[in-house]
Scaffold this active site. Structure first.
Site, PDB file in Angstrom:
ATOM      1  CG  HIS A  18     -37.725  11.638  31.397  1.00 52.52           C
ATOM      2  ND1 HIS A  18     -38.206  12.834  30.945  1.00 52.52           N
ATOM      3  CD2 HIS A  18     -38.354  11.403  32.565  1.00 52.52           C
ATOM      4  CE1 HIS A  18     -39.092  13.305  31.803  1.00 52.52           C
ATOM      5  NE2 HIS A  18     -39.196  12.447  32.802  1.00 52.52           N
ATOM      6  CB  CYS A  35     -33.987  16.280  40.781  1.00 52.41           C
ATOM      7  SG  CYS A  35     -34.648  14.907  41.734  1.00 52.41           S
ATOM      8  NE  ARG A  40     -44.839   9.871  37.376  1.00 52.96           N
ATOM      9  CZ  ARG A  40     -45.232  10.705  36.394  1.00 52.96           C
ATOM     10  NH1 ARG A  40     -45.280  11.992  36.620  1.00 52.96           N
ATOM     11  NH2 ARG A  40     -45.548  10.266  35.207  1.00 52.96           N
TER      12      ARG A  40
END
Lengths: 537, 460
Positions: A191, A58, A92
């Site tokens: 982004h 998402c 991450r």
């Protein structure tokens, strides 16, 4: 042309047959048999059909997790129920290296307002303000980012107003992101939102001009598994000053000073080309695309940077670095090449990696017979020249496009149009990216937003030697007896960028093709009948 | 230092959670639904939720975790999720062909007020559901409870949708598994099998999330409770719920719906909890406890007696889910260890009541907290104030463990950086021995590494 015995067009028809009619019609446009001579349009960056098992995440994940996640000295406070912050907590692999044991590093922490039902009913702004005050009291950060999750937008909490109010109250930089998960069609929208936020609230705030002769920003490396560390090493060795990295191993202070650099190089086009475009408009920094995945690509990219500055001393130094590094790279490649040559790879990941990592496979003598992005746009496939023709749909229209104007005092075009044209003559194309398709073999299958079903069918068709994707795909593919290399987490290996990265990748792919266990899947008694004859006697 | 900004000065917080000891409801519903045979979990919300939950479960199990999503967009959030869910149901049955789709909601679909019950009814009425296939659902608003609540809600949905009462009672016992590993569910079945009791365990993720490598991806692995078994839970003689937070709602509903009496126990982690489980089984099924079980118990007791000196008085910090943490605390007390700090992000008064009962006499200095802001930051601050000898919890504990040089044993969810939890149980007497060995190894490995050279011991 590749694998002539495989009829990709027929495969496509077979695969589409399985879908309900409307869905088949939609998916048809996202599966393209490549023809590198004529670039065919591909459907990308459109909604995933409900019920499809997709790789995508998402907008929040793209904004908080990808772009802002790797910055160590900002507190990223997630406004929402607990899950969103929990899942983006250290999952991450953006590594960071604070310069001293005392330096700020909040990346190992997870901050959340942990919204409860009463906050949903009566609004969460008061709780958010209180959380900001508490995080400031405990940690004394210089900046706080506030990230909105789905319910925040729905109930109308104004995170931007809260940020402004708290900024005034606490006297530090505080800003919000409207990155609710339902916006856009994938991480990609996040982004863009993150890029906008950096431009609005951070870039340009720093007045101290960084030292250095050749000042560069690197955009779109996230220091996964130490990629950024390796690139920092090469930059330094070449005598280049890395002013700011967006956003691997980054700090807010470096972001703030980014406009003092003289060049932006874009690594991951998809996630951060917006910042490059906006900085060019506002400050006059040119940008061009680079690729640091693959030793040859890395060498080519550093040559481009040296050529941009045009200083012979720099050009010679970069050549010397390349010569030294390539000797090591080639020595390793020689050891593995015979083992990897002729093998088949497939890559379905990200918005750049499915393209960039093909360089490494090519160096290993392997071919990529199928590839696609999880959240790429058409320009990532077909090249930026298609941008004017891309139809903006409702899901993209709701992502803000900043209206950037030239900075009155600080705009300084680093190169004149004539200088740019001269550089273009030498092969340095500014504001350009040709996309994945041009570099891929004729006949290769290019599939955007690959579904689980299509993935299984692809594997049945090609039996690749290595399939590259992410964690959700990893064990399904391996259950089929095909090794999967994760290109988000690198399977906890890497770095894979730069020269040392190439060496690491060669070794890891050699390890994969030399894995014994894949040949031992069947038990001996499944391979041959052992008992029948004895009983018969 | 990894958590370099954590110090021992505790500032009262009213709004901020730091380093949570919980996550949100839907992942629990997804995990529970995987414990039904032939079931595809479906997340009714935006893609990120499904992606995050699948990733978390995959990293924990190192296994395929299949689930679908309604892929909400902004338009869906404005106009409601009905069209998306209907399309999802059609696509899933056409492409992925499960026997059951188990829908859970998200904070998104809950906030906009989607009536999933009505949407699923429409799907049935409009022939989206092939003959013999099922749609089930539960509501899992992420802003209520925790992942544990989501698990409980999906387990309750299994009873709501399937449990039925026919004319004849069956000589079988229902066991409602609280959130534990496939290995633990397998061990629970081992115990009932040794005791010769016919049981229906639900959910059951063994043979789902510990599948063999065959060269073929079984989209629906062979494990999981079947629909006929779920239906017949209404005819069972008795229900034993293991873990009140995860199983009580389902057990109560099953009693109301089908008049099956129930007992709620802790998950059988450790000596006493397993004793109670075995006793309850014996009573419910009216069977004597076979020698094999007594011998298993004896081996655990033997190990504890022999190794007691290494455990006595050791201070332990625990974080995790109440159904795991409560019997674990009880077990540590039976080893004469001191569980001094315990946190769980999952809310509910039962936690405090259970902890007070366990600790008030034996470890009066113990600090425990659950619910909002009962997080790992607080736990770490307690440890900073006065250290412990051992930490027990999920993988996030490694950051505290490394900074403070305290051994960590991994129990709970998620365990991202080690394997074994899905294969070697911590339930039952066998699981108790596994726990004892894990703790002992962690404590002695540190001792062997760090003690003065002249103090190194070859033998224990």
């Amino acid at each position: 042309m590749i694998h002539t015995e495989i009829d990709t067009q027929r495969w496509k028809e077979e695969v589409l047959k399985k879908y309900p009619k409307k869905l088949a019609k939609k998916r048809e446009k996202s599966i393209v048999v490549n023809d590198s001579d004529v670039i065919h349009p591909i459907q990308a960056n459109v909604r995933t059909a409900p019920g499809i098992i997709t790789q995508r995440g998402c907008t929040y994940a793209g904004c908080k997790g990808v772009i802002l996640g790797p910055t160590r000295d900002i507190i990223n406070l997630v406004h929402g129920p607990i899950g969103c912050s929990f899942y983006a907590w250290l999952t991450r692999r953006n590594q960071t290296l604070p310069p001293t044991p005392e330096s700020e590093n909040f990346m190992n922490y997870c901050f959340s307002t942990d919204m409860q039902d009463s906050n949903i009913v009566f609004g969460g702004e008061l709780k958010l303000k209180q959380a900001v005050r508490e995080v400031f009291e405990i940690f004394k950060p210089k900046s706080i980012g506030i990230f909105s999750t789905c319910p925040v937008g729905l109930i109308g909490d104004d995170v931007h107003a809260v940020a402004r109010e708290m900024k005034a109250e606490l006297g530090i930089n505080i800003f919000g992101f409207s990155c609710e998960g339902y916006k856009g069609v994938s991480q990609s929208a996040g982004h863009h939102i993150a890029n906008n936020g950096l431009m609005k609230h951070v870039i340009g705030l720093g007045n101290t001009i960084p030292e250095g002769k050749y000042k560069v920003n690197m955009l779109g490396d996230y220091n996964i598994g130490g990629d950024g560390f390796e690139l920092e090493r090469i930059f330094e060795k070449c005598g280049l000053t890395l002013v700011s990295s967006f956003s691997g191993n980054s700090t807010m202070e470096k972001f703030e000073a980014a406009h003092h650099a003289d060049l932006n190089v874009v690594v991951c086009h998809r996630s951060i080309n917006y910042v490059a475009e906006m900085m060019e408009k506002k400050f006059g920094l040119p940008w061009f695309k680079v690729n640091f995945t693959g030793a040859e690509a890395t060498a080519k990219s550093f040559r481009k940077i040296a050529e941009y500055f045009g200083d012979q001393e720099l050009i010679d130094r970069v050549e010397a670095v390349i010569a030294e590094e390539m000797a090591l790279v080639n020595a390793e490649l020689e050891k593995v090449y015979d083992q990897t040559k002729g093998k088949v790879a497939m890559l379905f990941v990200g918005g750049s990696r499915a393209h960039h990592f093909q360089e490494l496979f090519t160096e290993l003598g392997m071919s990529t017979l199928s590839a696609g992005y999880e959240f790429g746009h058409r320009d990532d496939y077909e090249g930026r020249s298609v941008i004017p023709t891309i139809k903006v749909d409702a899901d993209s229209r709701n992502i803000e496009e900043l209206d950037i104007e030239q900075d009155e005092t600080r705009y300084n075009p680093r190169k004149t149009e004539e200088e740019k044209a001269a550089l273009a003559e030498k092969g340095i194309e500014f504001n350009s990216y040709d996309g994945m398709m041009k570099d891929m073999l004729k006949g290769a299958l290019i599939i955007d937003d690959l579904s689980h079903y299509e993935m299984e069918k692809l594997i049945e068709l090609y039996h690749p030697d290595v399939f590259c994707a992410g964690i959700k795909e990893k064990f399904c593919v391996q259950k089929m007896g095909i090794p999967l290399k994760q290109l988000h987490s690198y399977d906890y290996g890497g770095p894979y960028s730069g020269f040392e990265g190439a060496i690491n990748f060669y070794k890891d792919i050699a390890m994969i093709v030399n894995t014994t266990i894949w040949k031992k899947i069947k038990a001996p008694w499944e391979r041959e009948v052992t008992i029948e004859a004895e009983y018969a006697a | 230092m990894l958590l370099r900004h954590t110090n021992d000065t505790i500032i009262e917080r009213e709004a901020l959670t730091i380093n949570p000891a919980k996550t949100c409801q839907p992942v629990g519903a997804m995990y529970a639904a995987l414990g039904i045979h032939g079931c595809l979990p479906h997340s009714h919300g935006s893609q990120g939720c499904c992606s995050y939950h699948r990733s978390a479960l995959t990293r924990h199990y190192k296994e395929p975790v299949m689930a679908a999503t309604s892929s909400f967009t902004e338009g869906t959030s404005v106009f409601g999720g009905q069209a998306n869910l209907l399309q999802a149901v059609e696509t899933i049955f056409t492409v992925y062909n499960p026997d059951i789709i188990a829908v859970h909601t998200t904070c998104l679909s809950e906030t906009i007020g989607d009536d999933v019950n009505q949407i699923l009814q429409k799907a049935r009425d409009d022939n989206y559901v092939p003959e013999g296939k099922f749609l089930i659902h539960c509501n899992t608003p992420s802003y209520v409870g925790s992942h544990v609540t989501g698990y409980a809600n999906m387990v309750t949905a299994m009873v709501k949708y399937f449990s039925g009462k026919s004319v004849t009672k069956k000589n079988q016992v229902n066991i409602i598994a609280g959130w534990c590993e496939p290995s633990d569910m397998r061990e629970i079945k081992n115990i009932t099998s040794i005791m010769g009791i016919k049981t229906i365990l639900f959910p059951d993720t063994s043979d789902v999330l510990d599948a063999p490598l065959t060269g073929h991806h079984e989209f629906y692995p062979k494990g999981g409770v079947t629909v006929p078994d779920l239906v017949s839970t209404g005819d069972s003689r008795y229900t034993i719920g293991l873990g009140p937070f995860c199983s009580e709602d389902a057990a109560v509903l099953l009693e109301n719906k089908c008049k099956v009496p129930f007992d709620i126990l802790n998950l059988p982690i450790g000596l006493e909890a397993t004793d109670k489980f075995v006793m309850a089984l014996s009573k419910a099924a009216r069977v004597h406890v076979p020698d094999e079980i007594t011998e298993q118990r004896g081996r655990l007791v033997d190990m504890i007696a022999d190794m007691h000196q290494y455990f006595y008085g050791k201070r332990v910090a625990i974080f995790g889910d109440p159904d795991t943490v409560i019997p674990l605390t009880e077990f540590l007390l039976s080893l004469d260890m001191k569980p001094v700090y315990i946190v769980s992000g999952t809310p509910g008064n039962k936690f405090g009541t259970a902890m007070s009962a366990l600790l008030s006499e034996k470890v009066p200095e113990a600090k425990f907290k659950n619910g909002e802001r009962a997080d790992m930051f607080l736990l770490h601050q307690w440890i900073k104030q006065e250290p412990v000898d051992l930490i027990i919890g999920n993988s996030y504990g490694k950051y505290i463990a490394r900074d403070e040089n305290i051994p960590l044993i991994r129990v709970g969810f998620p365990i991202l950086d080690r394997v074994g939890h899905s294969h070697f149980p911590i339930t039952g007497y066998v699981g108790g021995m596994n726990l004892v060995v894990k703790m002992l190894n962690a404590i002695l490995d540190k001792e062997d590494r760090e003690c003065r050279e002249e103090k190194v011991e070859l033998t224990m």
